[in-house]
Design an enzyme around this catalytic site. Structure first.
Site, PDB file in Angstrom:
ATOM      1  N   ALA A 110       5.716  -2.401  12.476  1.00 20.98           N
ATOM      2  CA  ALA A 110       4.342  -2.083  12.864  1.00 20.98           C
ATOM      3  C   ALA A 110       3.582  -3.350  13.269  1.00 20.98           C
ATOM      4  O   ALA A 110       3.844  -4.429  12.735  1.00 20.98           O
ATOM      5  CB  ALA A 110       3.620  -1.395  11.711  1.00 20.98           C
ATOM      6  N   PRO A 111       2.671  -3.227  14.248  1.00 24.03           N
ATOM      7  CA  PRO A 111       2.245  -1.999  14.931  1.00 24.03           C
ATOM      8  C   PRO A 111       3.134  -1.558  16.095  1.00 24.03           C
ATOM      9  O   PRO A 111       2.919  -0.506  16.656  1.00 24.03           O
ATOM     10  CB  PRO A 111       0.850  -2.360  15.440  1.00 24.03           C
ATOM     11  CG  PRO A 111       0.923  -3.828  15.694  1.00 24.03           C
ATOM     12  CD  PRO A 111       1.809  -4.379  14.611  1.00 24.03           C
ATOM     13  N   LYS A 114       6.756  -5.739  19.142  1.00 23.51           N
ATOM     14  CA  LYS A 114       8.115  -6.241  19.297  1.00 23.51           C
ATOM     15  C   LYS A 114       9.106  -5.096  19.501  1.00 23.51           C
ATOM     16  O   LYS A 114      10.065  -5.227  20.255  1.00 23.51           O
ATOM     17  CB  LYS A 114       8.475  -7.115  18.099  1.00 23.51           C
ATOM     18  CG  LYS A 114       7.597  -8.367  17.981  1.00 23.51           C
ATOM     19  CD  LYS A 114       7.908  -9.161  16.721  1.00 23.51           C
ATOM     20  CE  LYS A 114       7.026 -10.405  16.623  1.00 23.51           C
ATOM     21  NZ  LYS A 114       5.595 -10.077  16.413  1.00 23.51           N
ATOM     22  N   ARG A 137       0.623   2.388   8.659  1.00 25.28           N
ATOM     23  CA  ARG A 137       1.075   1.512   9.738  1.00 25.28           C
ATOM     24  C   ARG A 137       2.269   2.120  10.466  1.00 25.28           C
ATOM     25  O   ARG A 137       2.440   1.916  11.668  1.00 25.28           O
ATOM     26  CB  ARG A 137       1.417   0.126   9.172  1.00 25.28           C
ATOM     27  CG  ARG A 137       0.181  -0.682   8.818  1.00 25.28           C
ATOM     28  CD  ARG A 137       0.524  -1.966   8.061  1.00 25.28           C
ATOM     29  NE  ARG A 137       1.475  -2.815   8.757  1.00 25.28           N
ATOM     30  CZ  ARG A 137       1.171  -3.644   9.756  1.00 25.28           C
ATOM     31  NH1 ARG A 137      -0.077  -3.717  10.183  1.00 25.28           N
ATOM     32  NH2 ARG A 137       2.089  -4.400  10.309  1.00 25.28           N
ATOM     33  N   ASP A 177      10.534  -9.579  11.540  1.00 30.02           N
ATOM     34  CA  ASP A 177       9.225 -10.219  11.723  1.00 30.02           C
ATOM     35  C   ASP A 177       8.484 -10.005  10.407  1.00 30.02           C
ATOM     36  O   ASP A 177       7.772  -9.028  10.232  1.00 30.02           O
ATOM     37  CB  ASP A 177       8.491  -9.600  12.902  1.00 30.02           C
ATOM     38  CG  ASP A 177       7.182 -10.308  13.196  1.00 30.02           C
ATOM     39  OD1 ASP A 177       7.185 -11.554  13.248  1.00 30.02           O
ATOM     40  OD2 ASP A 177       6.149  -9.621  13.336  1.00 30.02           O
ATOM     41  N   CYS A 230       4.240 -15.363  11.359  1.00 28.88           N
ATOM     42  CA  CYS A 230       3.065 -15.906  12.031  1.00 28.88           C
ATOM     43  C   CYS A 230       2.314 -16.807  11.060  1.00 28.88           C
ATOM     44  O   CYS A 230       1.091 -16.718  10.917  1.00 28.88           O
ATOM     45  CB  CYS A 230       2.169 -14.791  12.584  1.00 28.88           C
ATOM     46  SG  CYS A 230       1.588 -13.613  11.347  1.00 28.88           S
TER      47      CYS A 230
END
Length: 459
Positions: A110-111, A114, A137, A177, A230
């Site tokens: 999510a969202p 990717k 999500r 991720d 991130c």
């Protein structure tokens, strides 16, 4: 205000670069979008785009747009022509290098930026599993998969551990991720800044270890695992990779691409007992060096030779088979309204009909939001097409098409019916040739079948 302990750590990491890094937090961030190659031709899109676009270095279909542009309010956004995605966030899927026909997992999806980027590279062939552990999500993820017209994606709402029990050694490529402390999003998300703490960094690192261990079980020999965050925190970046390699000696780091504005990972930021030279083959994107937010990624490969077609036990079973009446209703609708060939397996899911990817594994007992492309719903003795089917189709695959101008399309998205002439029946509604939904014509009125839950004010 940036957290004091964060700035102290960053000053130690960046040293003479720290003033430039700090300065970027006073500057307006770049805005970007990614063209959906499943629905739009790049050349044609650039020729008729109303936006001021410039290319993202690492993604062919990625573009920065001007500060005066509002692509989120344009009708093309609702048609799934593009996905508004931060430029640095496009890098991990590029490094995953997905191929048509493969089995691929986006574990923390999510969202959906990717996932939809991976799906475009797969060109509708193979199996893409998009998973999100948080139900709300996961619903957003499912909506974005639908909007982008993706047919070969499954959306699940499971823990990584539960997936690992079902998909052992199954995937050719996995993207993790990972949930992180979000330091790279401080400029974009004030809440991430307020919630930051050293304790949260440690908690995220421990959670990343668990997620990566589950991913390792699900990756086939010879497969590729891309890990990304991130955040800038070494404990969650180089540290997470180093700890993973120590626990899984059958994995090694592959060199991430060389990009002019990217830095390599730093082994010296990891405790000496964990550090390996291969960490210098990982990659960092910094907001003071590139036109994007902070991101870290590592590309890893599992030892061994890739397997052939892995069949998980149980086959593909979701619900009882269709009745003869239901099958006839679908065939009647398809014959009267569509000009499409279907690749996959038809699945009954309650009163819903889906087209699942071929060789889809057994999903019984799992939380599944979307087992493929939603074709429609049986309502008594008739079949009503799904919005997802409209967004998947291009105008060549529908027998009747009604083109809307931009202003008329805005009204359509708001729920307005329109006057029209033509043969009675279902119409694929389009704007600039891009499918936007279904209309049904009778008595000179095109009834609006744009889902009520998606209608919104466009002016």
């Amino acid at each position: 205000m940036l957290p004091q302990e964060f700035t102290k750590r960053m000053q130690g990491m960046l040293q003479e670069e720290y003033p430039s890094f700090l300065q970027c937090f006073t500057q307006e961030r770049e805005q970007s979008l990614r063209l959906n190659a499943l629905k739009a031709d790049r050349k044609a899109f650039l020729e008729k785009s109303p936006f001021s676009l410039s290319g993202v270095a690492w993604e062919e279909n990625g573009f920065y747009y001007g500060r005066e542009d509002t692509p989120g309010k344009h009708v093309w956004h609702e048609a799934g022509v593009y996905y508004i995605q931060e430029a640095s966030a496009m890098a991990p899927a590029v490094c995953l290098d997905p191929k048509p026909g493969e089995r691929i997992l986006d574990l923390c999806a999510a969202p959906g930026g990717k996932s939809t980027q991976i799906a475009a590279a797969m060109q509708g062939k193979g199996i893409l599993v998009c998973n999100e552990i948080h139900p709300a999500r996961a619903r957003i993820l499912s909506g974005n998969v639908e909007r982008m017209g993706i047919a070969n994606a499954l959306v699940t709402n499971e823990t990584p551990g539960r997936l690992a029990e079902r998909f052992f050694g199954y995937f050719h490529r996995i993207l993790v991720d990972a949930p992180c402390s979000g330091e790279g999003m401080f400029r974009k998300n004030e809440e991430a800044c307020r919630e930051w703490s050293p304790e949260n960094v440690r908690m995220c690192a421990a959670r990343q270890d668990q997620i990566l261990d589950s991913a390792a079980k699900m990756l086939a020999p010879g497969g590729r695992l891309v890990y990304s965050t991130c955040t800038f925190a070494p404990e969650e970046d180089e540290g997470s990779v180093a700890r993973f390699l120590q626990r899984h000696p059958d994995f090694g780091v592959e060199k991430a691409p060389e990009w002019e504005t990217a830095d390599r990972g730093c082994p010296q930021w990891v405790p000496p007992g964990l550090a390996t030279k291969s960490l210098a083959d990982t990659l960092r994107l910094w907001p003071h060096k590139s036109r994007g937010e902070g991101h870290y990624l590592a590309v890893m490969k599992k030892e061994g030779n890739p397997p052939g077609n892995v069949q998980l036990a149980g086959g593909c079973r979701v619900d009882k088979k269709m009745t003869s009446g239901q099958w006839e209703a679908w065939e009647k609708f398809a014959a009267e309204n569509l000009q499409a060939d279907w690749e996959g397996d038809f699945l009954k899911f309650g009163e819903q009909l889906y087209l699942a990817p071929q060789d889809m594994p057994d999903l019984r007992g799992m939380k599944v939001l979307r087992p493929g492309l939603h074709l429609g719903t049986w309502k008594k003795d008739r079949f009503e097409p799904a919005h997802a089917l409209a967004l998947f189709l291009d105008k060549k695959k529908a027998r009747r098409v009604h083109e809307l101008g931009e202003n008329a399309c805005r009204e359509w998205i708001e729920g307005m019916a329109i006057q029209a002439e033509g043969e009675k029946g279902w119409y694929l509604m389009t704007v600039d040739g891009y499918s936007i939904g279904w209309g049904k014509l009778a008595g000179g009125i095109m009834k609006n079948h744009y889902p009520k839950g998606l209608r919104k004010k466009m002016s």
